[in-house]
Design a protein around this motif. Structure first.
Motif, PDB file in Angstrom:
ATOM      1  N   THR A 286       0.806  -1.230   0.000  1.00  0.00           N
ATOM      2  CA  THR A 286       0.000   0.000   0.000  1.00  0.00           C
ATOM      3  C   THR A 286       0.835   1.276   0.000  1.00  0.00           C
ATOM      4  O   THR A 286       0.325   2.345  -0.345  1.00  0.00           O
ATOM      5  CB  THR A 286      -0.941   0.011   1.239  1.00  0.00           C
ATOM      6  OG1 THR A 286      -1.675  -1.206   1.258  1.00  0.00           O
ATOM      7  CG2 THR A 286      -1.937   1.147   1.184  1.00  0.00           C
ATOM      8  N   CYS A 287       2.103   1.173   0.384  1.00  0.00           N
ATOM      9  CA  CYS A 287       2.922   2.392   0.534  1.00  0.00           C
ATOM     10  C   CYS A 287       2.871   3.266  -0.716  1.00  0.00           C
ATOM     11  O   CYS A 287       3.066   2.793  -1.828  1.00  0.00           O
ATOM     12  CB  CYS A 287       4.366   2.010   0.845  1.00  0.00           C
ATOM     13  SG  CYS A 287       5.447   3.439   0.989  1.00  0.00           S
ATOM     14  N   THR A 288       2.606   4.553  -0.513  1.00  0.00           N
ATOM     15  CA  THR A 288       2.505   5.491  -1.635  1.00  0.00           C
ATOM     16  C   THR A 288       3.849   6.135  -1.972  1.00  0.00           C
ATOM     17  O   THR A 288       3.929   6.931  -2.898  1.00  0.00           O
ATOM     18  CB  THR A 288       1.536   6.631  -1.295  1.00  0.00           C
ATOM     19  OG1 THR A 288       2.135   7.442  -0.282  1.00  0.00           O
ATOM     20  CG2 THR A 288       0.200   6.120  -0.772  1.00  0.00           C
ATOM     21  N   GLU A 289       4.865   5.828  -1.142  1.00  0.00           N
ATOM     22  CA  GLU A 289       6.202   6.431  -1.294  1.00  0.00           C
ATOM     23  C   GLU A 289       6.158   7.947  -1.115  1.00  0.00           C
ATOM     24  O   GLU A 289       6.972   8.673  -1.679  1.00  0.00           O
ATOM     25  CB  GLU A 289       6.824   6.062  -2.641  1.00  0.00           C
ATOM     26  CG  GLU A 289       6.975   4.565  -2.846  1.00  0.00           C
ATOM     27  CD  GLU A 289       7.621   4.204  -4.164  1.00  0.00           C
ATOM     28  OE1 GLU A 289       8.276   5.068  -4.766  1.00  0.00           O
ATOM     29  OE2 GLU A 289       7.454   3.048  -4.597  1.00  0.00           O
ATOM     30  N   CYS A 290       5.193   8.434  -0.343  1.00  0.00           N
ATOM     31  CA  CYS A 290       5.062   9.885  -0.171  1.00  0.00           C
ATOM     32  C   CYS A 290       6.167  10.474   0.682  1.00  0.00           C
ATOM     33  O   CYS A 290       6.425  11.676   0.633  1.00  0.00           O
ATOM     34  CB  CYS A 290       3.710  10.215   0.461  1.00  0.00           C
ATOM     35  SG  CYS A 290       3.573   9.658   2.187  1.00  0.00           S
ATOM     36  N   GLY A 291       6.814   9.645   1.509  1.00  0.00           N
ATOM     37  CA  GLY A 291       7.952  10.111   2.304  1.00  0.00           C
ATOM     38  C   GLY A 291       7.584  10.943   3.525  1.00  0.00           C
ATOM     39  O   GLY A 291       8.469  11.508   4.173  1.00  0.00           O
ATOM     40  N   ARG A 292       6.307  11.003   3.888  1.00  0.00           N
ATOM     41  CA  ARG A 292       5.938  11.752   5.092  1.00  0.00           C
ATOM     42  C   ARG A 292       6.592  11.137   6.326  1.00  0.00           C
ATOM     43  O   ARG A 292       6.937  11.839   7.270  1.00  0.00           O
ATOM     44  CB  ARG A 292       4.414  11.763   5.267  1.00  0.00           C
ATOM     45  CG  ARG A 292       3.699  12.750   4.361  1.00  0.00           C
ATOM     46  CD  ARG A 292       2.197  12.513   4.439  1.00  0.00           C
ATOM     47  NE  ARG A 292       1.419  13.612   3.907  1.00  0.00           N
ATOM     48  CZ  ARG A 292       1.189  13.831   2.622  1.00  0.00           C
ATOM     49  NH1 ARG A 292       1.698  13.012   1.721  1.00  0.00           N
ATOM     50  NH2 ARG A 292       0.460  14.858   2.221  1.00  0.00           N
ATOM     51  N   CYS A 293       6.739   9.801   6.334  1.00  0.00           N
ATOM     52  CA  CYS A 293       7.367   9.123   7.469  1.00  0.00           C
ATOM     53  C   CYS A 293       8.860   9.443   7.520  1.00  0.00           C
ATOM     54  O   CYS A 293       9.418   9.756   8.570  1.00  0.00           O
ATOM     55  CB  CYS A 293       7.154   7.614   7.351  1.00  0.00           C
ATOM     56  SG  CYS A 293       7.698   6.916   5.788  1.00  0.00           S
ATOM     57  N   LEU A 311      12.616   1.378   4.166  1.00  0.00           N
ATOM     58  CA  LEU A 311      12.483   0.048   4.770  1.00  0.00           C
ATOM     59  C   LEU A 311      11.260  -0.666   4.195  1.00  0.00           C
ATOM     60  O   LEU A 311      11.333  -1.826   3.771  1.00  0.00           O
ATOM     61  CB  LEU A 311      12.361   0.196   6.287  1.00  0.00           C
ATOM     62  CG  LEU A 311      12.131  -1.091   7.073  1.00  0.00           C
ATOM     63  CD1 LEU A 311      13.180  -1.227   8.162  1.00  0.00           C
ATOM     64  CD2 LEU A 311      10.766  -1.123   7.720  1.00  0.00           C
ATOM     65  N   ILE A 312      10.128   0.053   4.164  1.00  0.00           N
ATOM     66  CA  ILE A 312       8.900  -0.553   3.624  1.00  0.00           C
ATOM     67  C   ILE A 312       9.086  -0.880   2.143  1.00  0.00           C
ATOM     68  O   ILE A 312       8.694  -1.958   1.670  1.00  0.00           O
ATOM     69  CB  ILE A 312       7.697   0.410   3.840  1.00  0.00           C
ATOM     70  CG1 ILE A 312       7.400   0.586   5.340  1.00  0.00           C
ATOM     71  CG2 ILE A 312       6.452  -0.068   3.079  1.00  0.00           C
ATOM     72  CD1 ILE A 312       6.841  -0.613   6.056  1.00  0.00           C
ATOM     73  N   MET A 313       9.726   0.019   1.415  1.00  0.00           N
ATOM     74  CA  MET A 313       9.933  -0.228  -0.023  1.00  0.00           C
ATOM     75  C   MET A 313      10.847  -1.439  -0.249  1.00  0.00           C
ATOM     76  O   MET A 313      10.607  -2.250  -1.149  1.00  0.00           O
ATOM     77  CB  MET A 313      10.528   1.013  -0.692  1.00  0.00           C
ATOM     78  CG  MET A 313       9.526   2.145  -0.882  1.00  0.00           C
ATOM     79  SD  MET A 313      10.316   3.708  -1.336  1.00  0.00           S
ATOM     80  CE  MET A 313      11.039   3.305  -2.928  1.00  0.00           C
ATOM     81  N   CYS A 364       1.832   8.524   8.579  1.00  0.00           N
ATOM     82  CA  CYS A 364       1.499   7.767   7.360  1.00  0.00           C
ATOM     83  C   CYS A 364       0.024   7.943   6.968  1.00  0.00           C
ATOM     84  O   CYS A 364      -0.882   7.607   7.735  1.00  0.00           O
ATOM     85  CB  CYS A 364       1.812   6.290   7.570  1.00  0.00           C
ATOM     86  SG  CYS A 364       1.480   5.344   6.076  1.00  0.00           S
ATOM     87  N   PRO A 365      -0.235   8.448   5.773  1.00  0.00           N
ATOM     88  CA  PRO A 365      -1.620   8.696   5.376  1.00  0.00           C
ATOM     89  C   PRO A 365      -2.406   7.420   5.076  1.00  0.00           C
ATOM     90  O   PRO A 365      -3.623   7.465   4.982  1.00  0.00           O
ATOM     91  CB  PRO A 365      -1.470   9.554   4.111  1.00  0.00           C
ATOM     92  CG  PRO A 365      -0.132   9.210   3.566  1.00  0.00           C
ATOM     93  CD  PRO A 365       0.725   8.853   4.751  1.00  0.00           C
ATOM     94  N   VAL A 366      -1.703   6.283   4.934  1.00  0.00           N
ATOM     95  CA  VAL A 366      -2.427   5.048   4.640  1.00  0.00           C
ATOM     96  C   VAL A 366      -2.314   4.041   5.797  1.00  0.00           C
ATOM     97  O   VAL A 366      -2.529   2.851   5.617  1.00  0.00           O
ATOM     98  CB  VAL A 366      -1.961   4.430   3.289  1.00  0.00           C
ATOM     99  CG1 VAL A 366      -2.336   5.335   2.137  1.00  0.00           C
ATOM    100  CG2 VAL A 366      -0.472   4.148   3.270  1.00  0.00           C
ATOM    101  N   ASP A 367      -1.966   4.561   6.975  1.00  0.00           N
ATOM    102  CA  ASP A 367      -1.956   3.775   8.222  1.00  0.00           C
ATOM    103  C   ASP A 367      -1.051   2.540   8.185  1.00  0.00           C
ATOM    104  O   ASP A 367      -1.440   1.456   8.661  1.00  0.00           O
ATOM    105  CB  ASP A 367      -3.387   3.358   8.605  1.00  0.00           C
ATOM    106  CG  ASP A 367      -4.155   4.507   9.230  1.00  0.00           C
ATOM    107  OD1 ASP A 367      -3.567   5.588   9.422  1.00  0.00           O
ATOM    108  OD2 ASP A 367      -5.361   4.334   9.518  1.00  0.00           O
TER     109      ASP A 367
HETATM  110  S1  SF4 Z   1       4.219   7.773   5.110  1.00  0.00           S
HETATM  111 FE1  SF4 Z   1       3.324   5.740   4.703  1.00  0.00          FE
HETATM  112  S2  SF4 Z   1       2.747   5.820   2.557  1.00  0.00           S
HETATM  113 FE2  SF4 Z   1       4.136   7.541   2.881  1.00  0.00          FE
HETATM  114  S3  SF4 Z   1       6.159   6.706   2.366  1.00  0.00           S
HETATM  115 FE3  SF4 Z   1       5.896   6.422   4.555  1.00  0.00          FE
HETATM  116  S4  SF4 Z   1       5.084   4.343   4.739  1.00  0.00           S
HETATM  117 FE4  SF4 Z   1       4.791   4.940   2.616  1.00  0.00          FE
END
Ligand code: SF4
Ligand code: SF4
Length: 680
Positions: A286-293, A311-313, A364-367
């Motif tokens: 689900t990660c959008t790669e938005c980088g807010r985290c 890490l998630i990617m 994270c906007p997608v929890d």
């Molecule tokens: S904030 Fe959530 S959706 Fe955005 S990059 Fe980080 S893990 Fe992915």
């Protein structure tokens, strides 16, 4: 007409065949994760979250410009869903209109309004991406490491959908097939410009633009399911199944360590990708790669190798890379052939850099639930591989053998009471009825020199307010928070069971905790093991006592900046009470640091990092303290012994100890009181 139908259907069936195949593949891949039975409860809470986070775009709106642009695009496409129905209807009938509402001027107006608004939003997205071009800003950009090229293609395709829609609607006006009147203002404006071309040319424009619209939508669907934009489909599902109320405070799972329920195949934590749960695999996809985290992560911001996004990617890439092997796997033993998560996919330094501060989960906007995933990998390393930083070994041995991370032993736990001019009852047996609270002092509060001063202040304030309280003395032992967060679930549960036995044995009901780590563990993690208590942090109790006028705050003239401890603030939402204690003191001028409350920056001690060397990059406590000093504050205040130790060390390292004091809110309150002779 026949051309429209044939080409339109080719696009449609092609997209559904390719996209559907991919979605089915993803479904099987995510289902290959371990079972997680905790995700079905609290239906109405999940529904509310869905409405607030998905429809309301709550988390995205934390970033004003980008959030608003995203929200407009999202809400806009909900409305433009009607134009998609109209386009497919028009493939078969040029005069198609949605039954009942298909001629409503208001619908035509909103369709046009959002068509234009989304085009403006796309310009804003483009400007943000150009400004934050990772090639120029490198590591500081939240998009650093994201697949930005695909994002440009997506922006281009959405523009294509909107522009083709605009031309198709405008041409429809000129061929008298448009279902709306002047409410559809933008379509009529463009129609005026196209009108001189004549009906024949407008008919051609109508067909070409309609097929372009249908074709780009179909292409977009395929692109979405093959790219990070998959979140368009997965985000609502991931949010619906996210941990309620949020994936902070307690950890997501408490493994069953009963030997009777284990066999030789029992695995603790995750060593290969299939040992994550299906929800954790869904997080990855689900990660959008938005980088807010990444933007908020204290490890990343101090040049450590850990970025929660990367890490998630990396885990997602590994999942997709191993997909064929996973989907061909029916037997667990084949899991041995999958790459080990650490160190094949994630370097060890990445794993141990996390402070479990929760900034990533919060943003994270997608929890996505980063901490649970990191902790599962830590658990595997510690419990299955016995592989962890050597310094952690000393801390773990001390807790196991002496009951505290310093290894000072129970005999020193009551030394802090020696300077007090009143007696504190030490419970031996059941807590008497005339004692309201059990004061859980905590290892730092009882054994660290600086933290002991806070403990004494709290005790004096409670005494002043006529609050009846007692302590466990030598029967108190480490809650096990650090052991749990380094990944040693065995030691945590051992400590927890022993403490719960003690607490239940004395019939503890109401507990005051001064350390946010103890507070979190007692309040949120012990219930899963049979310990249920009403736990209050000292800052909360002090705020209540001030309000009830049981404590009279005095004067303390100083500029004070308050540092939010992660386990009090972000994890447990105690933001206001410590500030209200400071507010009650005359002369305190509160100055907020830029990173405060939900965006507070960790001191570097959480996640058992307190006990580990910090050899990579800038020290997190130095980064945080520099920000505190830059406010011009004379006092850095906090409400956590770990934060106090970390910030105090950094103030000394900056040689600012003469100008800047580090004090708990309780110390400031007590110092302000006329009854106190304690001077800062
Ligand atoms: S904030 Fe959530 S959706 Fe955005 S990059 Fe980080 S893990 Fe992915
Ligand atoms: S919990 Fe904190 S330190 Fe760990 S990855 Fe998330 S933001 Fe970074």
């Amino acid at each position: 007409m026949i051309i429209r139908i044939v080409i339109g259907l080719i696009f449609t069936f092609g997209a559904f065949a390719v996209g559907g195949r991919r979605l089915f593949w993803l479904f099987k891949l995510i289902r290959s994760g371990k079972k997680d039975s905790t995700r079905k409860s609290a239906f109405f809470k999940r529904l509310t979250t869905e409405l607030v986070e998905v429809i309301g775009q709550k988390k995205l709106l934390k970033k004003k410009v980008a959030g608003m642009a995203h929200a407009v695009t999202f809400w806009g496409f909900l409305i433009l869903g009607f134009t998609i129905i109209e386009a497919w209807g028009d493939l078969f009938d040029r005069s198609f209109a949605i039954p009942i509402i298909g001629h409503w001027a208001v619908l035509g107006f909103f369709e046009d309004l959002f068509m234009v608004a989304i085009l403006v939003a796309l310009l804003i997205f483009s400007a943000i991406r150009l400004k934050q071009n990772p090639k120029r800003i490198e590591r500081k950009s939240r998009f650093y490491g994201s697949h930005t090229e695909a994002a440009w293609l997506v922006l281009l395709m959405i523009s294509g959908v909107l522009i083709s829609l605009w031309f198709y609607r405008a041409a429809q006006v000129n061929t008298n097939h448009f279902p709306y009147g002047w409410g559809a203002f933008a379509s009529h404006l463009l129609a005026d410009a196209l009108h001189p071309l004549g009906t024949g040319v407008n008919s051609v424009i109508e067909t070409v633009a309609l097929l372009a619209n249908v074709g780009i939508i179909c292409g977009f669907l395929v692109l979405v399911v093959y790219s990070k934009h998959l979140h368009i489909f997965l985000a609502p599902i991931n949010i619906a199944f996210s941990r309620r109320p949020r994936a902070l405070a307690q950890l997501g799972s408490t493994p069953d360590l009963d030997p009777e329920n284990m066999d030789e195949d029992t695995v603790f934590g995750a060593g290969v990708i299939t040992q994550f749960s299906w929800k954790q695999l869904l997080d990855l996809a689900t990660c959008t790669e938005c980088g807010r985290c990444q933007e908020q992560c204290p490890a990343w911001n101090t040049d450590k190798p850990l970025s929660p996004k990367l890490l998630i990617m990396s885990l997602r890439d590994s999942l997709f890379k191993s997909a064929n092997q996973i989907l061909g796997t029916t037997d667990n033993s084949e899991a041995n052939d999958l790459p080990s998560l650490v160190p094949d996919v994630i370097e060890k330094d990445i794993l141990w850099s996390c402070t479990t501060c929760g900034a990533c989960v919060e943003q994270c906007p997608v929890d996505i639930e980063h901490i649970d995933t990191i902790l599962d990998m830590r658990r595997y390393q510690v419990l299955m591989e016995s592989d962890f930083p050597t310094e952690a070994g000393t801390m773990l041995r001390n807790i196991e053998n002496r009951g505290d991370p310093w290894g000072l032993g129970a005999s020193q736990r009551t030394q802090w009471t020696e300077g007090l001019d009143f007696e504190i009852p030490i419970i031996d047996g059941q807590i008497p009825d005339d004692i309201e609270y059990l004061f859980w002092v905590g290892c730092a509060g009882a054994l660290d020199e600086r933290a002991r001063k806070t403990t004494q202040s709290i005790a004096r304030l409670l005494h002043q307010a006529n609050i009846s309280f007692a302590i466990l003395g030598q029967s108190e032992s480490c809650t096990g928070d650090s052991a749990r967060r380094i990944g040693n679930e065995y030691l945590f549960q051992m400590q927890a069971m022993a403490n719960i036995e003690t607490l239940n044995g004395v019939n503890a009901k109401k507990i005051i905790a001064s350390c946010p780590h103890c507070f979190n563990t007692l309040a949120n993690e012990y219930p899963a093991l049979g310990g249920n208590y009403e736990v209050i942090h000292h800052s909360q109790l002090l705020a209540v006592l001030i309000e009830q006028k049981k404590i009279n705050a005095g004067t303390f003239k100083a500029k004070v900046t308050y540092h939010d401890p992660c386990y009090l603030g972000r994890h447990n939402r105690v933001f206001d009470e410590p500030r209200s204690v400071l507010d009650a003191v005359d002369g305190v001028e509160q100055i907020e640091m830029h990173r405060h409350r939900e965006k507070g920056f960790c001191c570097g001690a959480g996640g058992a990092r307190m006990w580990l060397e910090e050899n990579i990059g800038e020290r997190i406590n130095m980064n945080r303290t520099a920000e505190a000093i830059a406010t011009g504050a004379e006092v850095v205040s906090t409400a956590c012994p770990f934060c106090m130790i970390m910030i105090d060390d950094a103030v000394k390292a900056y040689q600012k100890a003469d100008d800047v004091k580090v004090l708990d809110v309780a110390q400031i309150l007590e110092t302000s009181s006329e009854a106190s002779d304690l001077k800062v």
